[in-house]
Design a protein around this motif. Structure first.
Motif, PDB file in Angstrom:
ATOM      1  N   GLY A 113      -8.522  -0.620   0.994  1.00  0.00           N
ATOM      2  CA  GLY A 113      -7.584  -1.500   1.005  1.00  0.00           C
ATOM      3  C   GLY A 113      -6.415  -1.256   0.051  1.00  0.00           C
ATOM      4  N   LEU A 114      -5.386  -1.788   0.361  1.00  0.00           N
ATOM      5  CA  LEU A 114      -3.986  -1.737  -0.594  1.00  0.00           C
ATOM      6  C   LEU A 114      -4.521  -1.998  -2.239  1.00  0.00           C
ATOM      7  N   GLY A 115      -5.128  -3.232  -2.467  1.00  0.00           N
ATOM      8  CA  GLY A 115      -5.517  -3.532  -3.727  1.00  0.00           C
ATOM      9  C   GLY A 115      -6.400  -2.648  -4.476  1.00  0.00           C
ATOM     10  N   LEU A 133       5.214   1.476  -4.695  1.00  0.00           N
ATOM     11  CA  LEU A 133       6.200   1.445  -3.686  1.00  0.00           C
ATOM     12  C   LEU A 133       5.209   2.025  -2.346  1.00  0.00           C
ATOM     13  N   LEU A 134       5.603   1.067  -1.296  1.00  0.00           N
ATOM     14  CA  LEU A 134       4.645   1.423  -0.152  1.00  0.00           C
ATOM     15  C   LEU A 134       5.534   2.426   0.691  1.00  0.00           C
ATOM     16  N   GLY A 135       5.058   3.262   1.144  1.00  0.00           N
ATOM     17  CA  GLY A 135       6.029   4.292   2.180  1.00  0.00           C
ATOM     18  C   GLY A 135       6.349   3.990   3.294  1.00  0.00           C
ATOM     19  N   ASP A 136       5.665   2.925   4.030  1.00  0.00           N
ATOM     20  CA  ASP A 136       6.265   2.530   5.332  1.00  0.00           C
ATOM     21  C   ASP A 136       7.627   1.866   5.259  1.00  0.00           C
ATOM     22  N   ASP A 137       8.070   1.350   4.034  1.00  0.00           N
ATOM     23  CA  ASP A 137       9.278   0.711   3.786  1.00  0.00           C
ATOM     24  C   ASP A 137      10.394   1.562   3.307  1.00  0.00           C
ATOM     25  N   LEU A 138      11.383   1.837   4.008  1.00  0.00           N
ATOM     26  CA  LEU A 138      12.473   2.656   3.320  1.00  0.00           C
ATOM     27  C   LEU A 138      13.400   1.961   3.027  1.00  0.00           C
ATOM     28  N   LEU A 173       2.876 -10.069  10.460  1.00  0.00           N
ATOM     29  CA  LEU A 173       2.753  -8.699  10.075  1.00  0.00           C
ATOM     30  C   LEU A 173       2.682  -8.395   8.750  1.00  0.00           C
ATOM     31  N   TYR A 174       2.892  -9.243   7.855  1.00  0.00           N
ATOM     32  CA  TYR A 174       3.359  -9.205   6.471  1.00  0.00           C
ATOM     33  C   TYR A 174       2.322 -10.097   5.761  1.00  0.00           C
ATOM     34  N   GLY A 175       2.517  -9.834   4.340  1.00  0.00           N
ATOM     35  CA  GLY A 175       2.084 -11.088   3.060  1.00  0.00           C
ATOM     36  C   GLY A 175       3.270 -11.851   3.440  1.00  0.00           C
ATOM     37  N   CYS A 176       2.993 -13.156   3.123  1.00  0.00           N
ATOM     38  CA  CYS A 176       3.996 -14.328   3.263  1.00  0.00           C
ATOM     39  C   CYS A 176       3.871 -15.179   2.115  1.00  0.00           C
ATOM     40  N   VAL A 194      -0.041 -15.489   1.230  1.00  0.00           N
ATOM     41  CA  VAL A 194      -1.256 -15.346   2.247  1.00  0.00           C
ATOM     42  C   VAL A 194      -0.907 -13.997   2.808  1.00  0.00           C
ATOM     43  N   GLU A 195      -2.003 -13.252   2.963  1.00  0.00           N
ATOM     44  CA  GLU A 195      -1.502 -11.890   3.823  1.00  0.00           C
ATOM     45  C   GLU A 195      -1.855 -12.168   5.197  1.00  0.00           C
ATOM     46  N   LYS A 196      -0.715 -11.858   5.982  1.00  0.00           N
ATOM     47  CA  LYS A 196      -0.779 -11.759   7.356  1.00  0.00           C
ATOM     48  C   LYS A 196      -1.428 -12.949   7.923  1.00  0.00           C
ATOM     49  N   PRO A 197      -0.563 -14.102   7.787  1.00  0.00           N
ATOM     50  CA  PRO A 197      -0.952 -15.505   8.321  1.00  0.00           C
ATOM     51  C   PRO A 197      -0.977 -15.421   9.827  1.00  0.00           C
ATOM     52  N   VAL A 207       8.911 -12.908   3.581  1.00  0.00           N
ATOM     53  CA  VAL A 207       7.476 -11.961   3.614  1.00  0.00           C
ATOM     54  C   VAL A 207       7.704 -10.844   2.702  1.00  0.00           C
ATOM     55  N   VAL A 208       6.672 -10.291   2.143  1.00  0.00           N
ATOM     56  CA  VAL A 208       6.373  -9.246   1.051  1.00  0.00           C
ATOM     57  C   VAL A 208       6.935  -7.892   1.784  1.00  0.00           C
ATOM     58  N   ILE A 209       7.982  -7.215   1.259  1.00  0.00           N
ATOM     59  CA  ILE A 209       8.098  -5.719   1.638  1.00  0.00           C
ATOM     60  C   ILE A 209       7.709  -4.768   0.676  1.00  0.00           C
ATOM     61  N   GLY A 210       7.694  -3.587   1.101  1.00  0.00           N
ATOM     62  CA  GLY A 210       6.650  -2.677   0.043  1.00  0.00           C
ATOM     63  C   GLY A 210       7.353  -2.192  -1.159  1.00  0.00           C
ATOM     64  N   ARG A 211       7.631  -3.246  -1.908  1.00  0.00           N
ATOM     65  CA  ARG A 211       8.086  -2.812  -3.309  1.00  0.00           C
ATOM     66  C   ARG A 211       7.713  -4.102  -4.336  1.00  0.00           C
ATOM     67  N   TYR A 212       7.043  -3.565  -5.657  1.00  0.00           N
ATOM     68  CA  TYR A 212       6.170  -4.525  -6.382  1.00  0.00           C
ATOM     69  C   TYR A 212       6.734  -3.929  -7.904  1.00  0.00           C
ATOM     70  N   VAL A 213       6.784  -5.066  -8.783  1.00  0.00           N
ATOM     71  CA  VAL A 213       6.909  -4.689 -10.358  1.00  0.00           C
ATOM     72  C   VAL A 213       5.429  -5.312 -10.664  1.00  0.00           C
ATOM     73  N   ILE A 233      -9.598  -4.960   0.266  1.00  0.00           N
ATOM     74  CA  ILE A 233      -9.090  -5.606  -0.971  1.00  0.00           C
ATOM     75  C   ILE A 233      -7.675  -5.784  -0.885  1.00  0.00           C
ATOM     76  N   GLN A 234      -7.263  -6.823  -0.920  1.00  0.00           N
ATOM     77  CA  GLN A 234      -5.640  -7.203  -0.578  1.00  0.00           C
ATOM     78  C   GLN A 234      -4.826  -7.175  -1.837  1.00  0.00           C
ATOM     79  N   LEU A 235      -3.840  -6.337  -2.098  1.00  0.00           N
ATOM     80  CA  LEU A 235      -3.001  -6.609  -3.305  1.00  0.00           C
ATOM     81  C   LEU A 235      -2.362  -8.240  -3.190  1.00  0.00           C
ATOM     82  N   THR A 236      -2.078  -8.634  -2.232  1.00  0.00           N
ATOM     83  CA  THR A 236      -1.480  -9.987  -1.713  1.00  0.00           C
ATOM     84  C   THR A 236      -2.488 -10.917  -2.346  1.00  0.00           C
ATOM     85  N   ASP A 237      -3.833 -10.798  -2.195  1.00  0.00           N
ATOM     86  CA  ASP A 237      -4.898 -11.801  -2.737  1.00  0.00           C
ATOM     87  C   ASP A 237      -4.873 -11.781  -4.295  1.00  0.00           C
TER      88      ASP A 237
HETATM   89  C1  G1P Z   1       1.214  -4.197   3.457  1.00  0.00           C
HETATM   90  C2  G1P Z   1       0.798  -5.533   2.567  1.00  0.00           C
HETATM   91  C3  G1P Z   1       1.498  -6.678   3.186  1.00  0.00           C
HETATM   92  C4  G1P Z   1       3.365  -6.284   3.002  1.00  0.00           C
HETATM   93  C5  G1P Z   1       3.351  -5.031   3.755  1.00  0.00           C
HETATM   94  C6  G1P Z   1       4.712  -4.399   3.818  1.00  0.00           C
HETATM   95  O1  G1P Z   1       0.570  -4.505   4.646  1.00  0.00           O
HETATM   96  O2  G1P Z   1      -0.526  -5.872   2.491  1.00  0.00           O
HETATM   97  O3  G1P Z   1       1.369  -7.792   2.280  1.00  0.00           O
HETATM   98  O4  G1P Z   1       3.793  -7.370   3.593  1.00  0.00           O
HETATM   99  O5  G1P Z   1       2.535  -4.065   3.374  1.00  0.00           O
HETATM  100  O6  G1P Z   1       5.318  -3.333   4.507  1.00  0.00           O
HETATM  101  P1  G1P Z   1       0.408  -3.226   5.744  1.00  0.00           P
HETATM  102  O7  G1P Z   1       1.925  -2.770   6.346  1.00  0.00           O
HETATM  103  O8  G1P Z   1       0.269  -1.706   4.845  1.00  0.00           O
HETATM  104  O9  G1P Z   1      -0.510  -3.528   6.597  1.00  0.00           O
END
Ligand code: G1P
Length: 300
Positions: A113-115, A133-138, A173-176, A194-197, A207-213, A233-237
């Protein structure tokens, strides 16, 4: 301004995912290497980190990810061939956007998992704040987000998450985040996450998009975070625990991003991203837009 004034030096890019949504393209090719127009998706993300002044990029990789290291290394043979041919236009396209020495790699081994991926960065990151930085979000380079997040970390300490407001039917679809306003219009205090409610159970449409400090305190929290949503293991948790008890690693704030974000996480979004970016390109755009207009007019 960039993050240089904020003490942020290191970026972590989780890139160990299997990319099953893109099979068979990703059977032998990392999903991060799929081209967005003519650059692999991961290159946009690395360039965003460097543009923000981060000088040390750690990728969390796994099996079948050798192409990532090859891509960010120099290819002297190819450079020589293009130089001999006088093809400086193409040569410029493979000139490094990143000095290979700024890039580091660690393997996640067992993808839990991401965490867990972020936890794998601890030996490299050590006891300093860092960016994920998560690669799915540009994020469009015209709408800098990381620099604003770095400012917020400087102001409040703790951790800072990028948020976006989305339609309620997208929240699952997201962490909220549950949020409270602050004196800054684009900054909120996060009180819960909460992760993906499940539909109907979301605390907000932030919702959380893929950038965190992240404050390094997140590592100790991750170490004891039980598998959550999806058995991972979720980073959101971990962020939720930081938000609940700010004595652990300071508060958690959100920067509400209103700029241009492109999602490359599933096939439909990936195609939309490519079409949009291709339309905007000076070199490809004019012809491509004309063709697209014609295609739409034909009603295909
Ligand atoms: C991850 C995170 C989620 C976040 C999302 C943003 O989920 O777990 O909290 O909202 O990235 O793109 P994933 O899309 O990898 O399932």
């Amino acid at each position: 301004m960039n993050t240089a004034h904020s003490g942020l030096v290191k970026a972590v890019i989780p890139a160990a995912g299997l990319g099953t949504r893109f099979l068979p393209a990703t059977k032998a090719t990392p999903k991060e290497m799929l081209p967005v127009v003519d650059k692999p998706a991961i290159q946009y993300v690395v360039e965003e980190a460097l543009a923000a002044g981060l000088t040390d990029v750690l990728m969390i990789t796994g099996r079948n990810k050798y192409a990532l290291e090859e891509h960010f290394d120099r290819n002297c043979e190819l450079e020589d061939t293009l130089r001999r041919k006088g093809d400086y236009e193409r040569l410029s396209r493979i000139e490094q956007s990143a000095d290979p020495a700024t890039l580091h790699y660690v393997r996640q081994g067992d993808p839990r998992g991401l965490g867990h991926a972020v936890l794998c960065a601890q030996p490299h990151v050590g006891d300093e704040p860092f960016v994920v930085l998560l690669g799915d979000d540009l994020i469009d380079p015209r709408d800098p987000l990381l620099t604003r997040m770095a400012e917020v970390r400087q102001e409040f300490g703790g951790s800072v998450v990028a948020l976006m407001e989305v339609d309620p039917d997208q929240v699952h679809l997201y962490g909220c985040a549950s949020v409270r306003p602050t004196a800054d219009e684009d900054v909120v205090r996060i009180t819960d996450l909460v992760e993906k409610p499940a539909p109907g159970e979301a605390p907000s449409n932030h919702v959380v998009i893929g950038r965190y400090v992240l404050d390094p305190a997140v590592f100790e929290v991750l170490r004891t975070t039980e598998p959550g949503r999806g058995g991972e293991i979720q980073l959101t948790d971990a962020l939720r625990r930081l938000a609940e008890d700010e004595t652990i690693g300071g508060p958690v704030h959100g920067v509400v991003f209103k700029g241009r974000r492109y999602d490359t996480g599933d096939r439909g979004d990936y195609l939309r991203t490519i079409v949009r970016l291709a339309c905007e390109r000076e070199d490809l755009g004019p012809d491509f837009r004309a063709w697209l207009r014609q295609l739409v007019a034909e009603g295909s």
